[in-house]
Motif scaffolding. Structure first.
Motif, PDB file in Angstrom:
ATOM      1  N   ASN A 100       0.756  -1.192  -0.013  1.00  0.00           N
ATOM      2  CA  ASN A 100       0.045   0.008  -0.047  1.00  0.00           C
ATOM      3  C   ASN A 100       0.694   1.290  -0.015  1.00  0.00           C
ATOM      4  OD1 ASN A 100      -2.433  -1.618   0.143  1.00  0.00           O
ATOM      5  ND2 ASN A 100      -1.961  -1.657   2.293  1.00  0.00           N
ATOM      6  N   PHE A 101       2.088   1.213  -0.710  1.00  0.00           N
ATOM      7  CA  PHE A 101       2.809   2.519  -0.844  1.00  0.00           C
ATOM      8  C   PHE A 101       3.119   2.661  -2.214  1.00  0.00           C
ATOM      9  CE2 PHE A 101       6.943   4.727  -0.392  1.00  0.00           C
ATOM     10  CZ  PHE A 101       6.651   5.619   0.559  1.00  0.00           C
ATOM     11  N   ASP A 102       2.925   4.032  -2.611  1.00  0.00           N
ATOM     12  CA  ASP A 102       3.231   4.421  -4.149  1.00  0.00           C
ATOM     13  C   ASP A 102       4.398   4.719  -4.287  1.00  0.00           C
ATOM     14  OD1 ASP A 102       3.417   5.381  -6.732  1.00  0.00           O
ATOM     15  OD2 ASP A 102       1.296   6.101  -6.429  1.00  0.00           O
ATOM     16  N   GLU A 103       5.627   4.006  -4.481  1.00  0.00           N
ATOM     17  CA  GLU A 103       6.903   4.396  -4.619  1.00  0.00           C
ATOM     18  C   GLU A 103       7.010   5.627  -5.468  1.00  0.00           C
ATOM     19  OE1 GLU A 103       6.034   1.249  -4.769  1.00  0.00           O
ATOM     20  OE2 GLU A 103       7.144   0.145  -3.283  1.00  0.00           O
ATOM     21  N   SER A 104       6.510   5.697  -6.675  1.00  0.00           N
ATOM     22  CA  SER A 104       6.757   6.748  -7.734  1.00  0.00           C
ATOM     23  C   SER A 104       6.236   8.006  -7.277  1.00  0.00           C
ATOM     24  CB  SER A 104       6.123   6.430  -8.954  1.00  0.00           C
ATOM     25  OG  SER A 104       4.794   5.975  -8.969  1.00  0.00           O
ATOM     26  N   LYS A 105       5.312   7.860  -6.718  1.00  0.00           N
ATOM     27  CA  LYS A 105       4.657   9.138  -5.955  1.00  0.00           C
ATOM     28  C   LYS A 105       5.567   9.763  -4.958  1.00  0.00           C
ATOM     29  CE  LYS A 105       0.341  10.848  -3.661  1.00  0.00           C
ATOM     30  NZ  LYS A 105      -0.876  10.618  -3.212  1.00  0.00           N
ATOM     31  N   TRP A 106       6.023   8.718  -4.204  1.00  0.00           N
ATOM     32  CA  TRP A 106       7.019   9.532  -2.959  1.00  0.00           C
ATOM     33  C   TRP A 106       8.296   9.851  -3.592  1.00  0.00           C
ATOM     34  CZ3 TRP A 106       7.508   9.672   2.303  1.00  0.00           C
ATOM     35  CH2 TRP A 106       8.705   9.739   2.813  1.00  0.00           C
ATOM     36  N   GLN A 107       8.837   9.182  -4.851  1.00  0.00           N
ATOM     37  CA  GLN A 107      10.132   9.564  -5.424  1.00  0.00           C
ATOM     38  C   GLN A 107       9.942  10.914  -6.083  1.00  0.00           C
ATOM     39  OE1 GLN A 107      12.008   6.556  -7.489  1.00  0.00           O
ATOM     40  NE2 GLN A 107      11.752   4.969  -5.822  1.00  0.00           N
ATOM     41  N   SER A 108       8.717  11.229  -6.523  1.00  0.00           N
ATOM     42  CA  SER A 108       8.555  12.361  -7.292  1.00  0.00           C
ATOM     43  C   SER A 108       8.414  13.525  -6.683  1.00  0.00           C
ATOM     44  CB  SER A 108       7.448  12.193  -8.378  1.00  0.00           C
ATOM     45  OG  SER A 108       6.334  12.349  -7.721  1.00  0.00           O
ATOM     46  N   ASP A 109       8.485  13.447  -5.484  1.00  0.00           N
ATOM     47  CA  ASP A 109       8.249  14.576  -4.481  1.00  0.00           C
ATOM     48  C   ASP A 109       9.677  14.898  -3.697  1.00  0.00           C
ATOM     49  OD1 ASP A 109       7.092  16.711  -3.128  1.00  0.00           O
ATOM     50  OD2 ASP A 109       5.587  15.589  -1.826  1.00  0.00           O
TER      51      ASP A 109
ATOM     52  N   MET B 174       1.661   9.955   4.881  1.00  0.00           N
ATOM     53  CA  MET B 174       2.252   9.491   5.976  1.00  0.00           C
ATOM     54  C   MET B 174       1.471   8.335   6.821  1.00  0.00           C
ATOM     55  SD  MET B 174       4.593  11.310   7.843  1.00  0.00           S
ATOM     56  CE  MET B 174       4.194  11.726   9.331  1.00  0.00           C
ATOM     57  N   ASN B 175       0.532   8.013   6.583  1.00  0.00           N
ATOM     58  CA  ASN B 175      -0.148   6.892   7.205  1.00  0.00           C
ATOM     59  C   ASN B 175       0.186   5.522   6.382  1.00  0.00           C
ATOM     60  OD1 ASN B 175      -1.507   8.018   9.077  1.00  0.00           O
ATOM     61  ND2 ASN B 175      -3.332   8.574   7.687  1.00  0.00           N
ATOM     62  N   ASN B 176       0.531   5.578   5.201  1.00  0.00           N
ATOM     63  CA  ASN B 176       1.224   4.439   4.581  1.00  0.00           C
ATOM     64  C   ASN B 176       2.497   4.447   4.887  1.00  0.00           C
ATOM     65  OD1 ASN B 176      -0.958   6.109   2.587  1.00  0.00           O
ATOM     66  ND2 ASN B 176      -0.960   3.957   1.961  1.00  0.00           N
ATOM     67  N   LEU B 177       3.283   5.321   5.321  1.00  0.00           N
ATOM     68  CA  LEU B 177       4.621   5.238   5.364  1.00  0.00           C
ATOM     69  C   LEU B 177       4.630   4.689   6.720  1.00  0.00           C
ATOM     70  CD1 LEU B 177       7.699   5.968   4.808  1.00  0.00           C
ATOM     71  CD2 LEU B 177       7.295   7.813   5.714  1.00  0.00           C
ATOM     72  N   LYS B 178       3.881   4.994   7.665  1.00  0.00           N
ATOM     73  CA  LYS B 178       4.129   4.567   9.221  1.00  0.00           C
ATOM     74  C   LYS B 178       3.721   2.952   9.094  1.00  0.00           C
ATOM     75  CE  LYS B 178       2.824   8.720  11.395  1.00  0.00           C
ATOM     76  NZ  LYS B 178       1.814   9.622  12.198  1.00  0.00           N
ATOM     77  N   GLN B 179       2.728   2.526   8.476  1.00  0.00           N
ATOM     78  CA  GLN B 179       2.584   1.138   8.093  1.00  0.00           C
ATOM     79  C   GLN B 179       3.545   0.453   7.679  1.00  0.00           C
ATOM     80  OE1 GLN B 179      -1.313   0.986   6.005  1.00  0.00           O
ATOM     81  NE2 GLN B 179      -2.510   2.078   7.474  1.00  0.00           N
ATOM     82  N   CYS B 180       4.360   1.047   7.023  1.00  0.00           N
ATOM     83  CA  CYS B 180       5.576   0.318   6.101  1.00  0.00           C
ATOM     84  C   CYS B 180       6.940   0.462   6.716  1.00  0.00           C
ATOM     85  CB  CYS B 180       5.737   0.931   4.775  1.00  0.00           C
ATOM     86  SG  CYS B 180       4.480   0.845   3.624  1.00  0.00           S
ATOM     87  N   LYS B 181       7.089   0.787   8.092  1.00  0.00           N
ATOM     88  CA  LYS B 181       7.997   0.975   8.832  1.00  0.00           C
ATOM     89  C   LYS B 181       8.687   0.052   9.010  1.00  0.00           C
ATOM     90  CE  LYS B 181       8.396   3.625  12.346  1.00  0.00           C
ATOM     91  NZ  LYS B 181       8.165   4.607  13.571  1.00  0.00           N
TER      92      LYS B 181
ATOM     93  N   GLN C 142      16.116   1.730  -4.120  1.00  0.00           N
ATOM     94  CA  GLN C 142      15.139   1.584  -5.068  1.00  0.00           C
ATOM     95  C   GLN C 142      13.792   1.678  -4.960  1.00  0.00           C
ATOM     96  OE1 GLN C 142      15.423  -2.967  -5.504  1.00  0.00           O
ATOM     97  NE2 GLN C 142      13.503  -3.136  -6.312  1.00  0.00           N
ATOM     98  N   VAL C 143      13.221   1.775  -3.638  1.00  0.00           N
ATOM     99  CA  VAL C 143      11.902   2.103  -3.069  1.00  0.00           C
ATOM    100  C   VAL C 143      11.476   3.469  -2.900  1.00  0.00           C
ATOM    101  CG1 VAL C 143      10.275   1.547  -1.285  1.00  0.00           C
ATOM    102  CG2 VAL C 143      11.623  -0.278  -1.926  1.00  0.00           C
ATOM    103  N   LEU C 144      12.374   4.172  -2.112  1.00  0.00           N
ATOM    104  CA  LEU C 144      12.380   5.584  -1.615  1.00  0.00           C
ATOM    105  C   LEU C 144      13.120   6.649  -2.514  1.00  0.00           C
ATOM    106  CD1 LEU C 144      12.375   4.980   2.022  1.00  0.00           C
ATOM    107  CD2 LEU C 144      10.417   5.087   0.681  1.00  0.00           C
ATOM    108  N   GLY C 145      13.884   6.225  -3.394  1.00  0.00           N
ATOM    109  CA  GLY C 145      14.867   6.986  -4.252  1.00  0.00           C
ATOM    110  C   GLY C 145      16.005   7.445  -3.269  1.00  0.00           C
TER     111      GLY C 145
END
Length: 114
Positions: free
Chosen positions: A15-24, A36-43, A56-59
């Motif tokens: 449930n984490f959009d890597e491309s959306k994260w990396q583009s910001d 943020m909520n998705n990130l907290k769930q992925c910690k 690879q995932v976060l840029g």
């Protein structure tokens, strides 16, 4: 001639959009803050990943720091980075900080306000 093959499988955070994260970059567009909520769930999924898998995932990290005993930190700005044109110095800054051990594995994942 034999080709080179990688044994690394792609990393996928649920449930984490890597491309959306990396583009910001530096969190200037507000997309990282929305995630943020998705990130907290992925910690917990981030812990144990290698530096290459994190990139690879976060840029590439917005900042990185080296400490004694070969510890390394990757820092991703989530909200209101000072590098953003519309940065408000008085607003809260939010960061994702990933600490790697000497073998290059993520051992600690923190989200904090400054």
């Amino acid at each position: 001639m034999a080709g080179l093959y990688s044994c690394n499988k792609p990393v996928d955070l649920p449930n984490f959009d890597e491309s959306k994260w990396q583009s910001d970059h530096n969190g200037c567009l507000g997309r990282r803050l929305q995630m943020m909520n998705n990130l907290k769930q992925c910690k917990e999924h981030i812990k144990g990943l290698t530096e290459d898998e994190i990139v690879q995932v976060l840029g590439k990290p917005d900042k990185n720091e080296l400490y004694k005993r070969n510890q390394k930190f990757y820092i991703y700005e989530i909200a209101n980075a000072t590098e953003c044109e519309s940065s408000n110095e008085e607003a809260e800054h939010i960061y994702l900080n990933i600490r790697f051990n000497a073998t290059g594995l993520a051992k600690e994942v923190l989200i904090y306000n400054d």
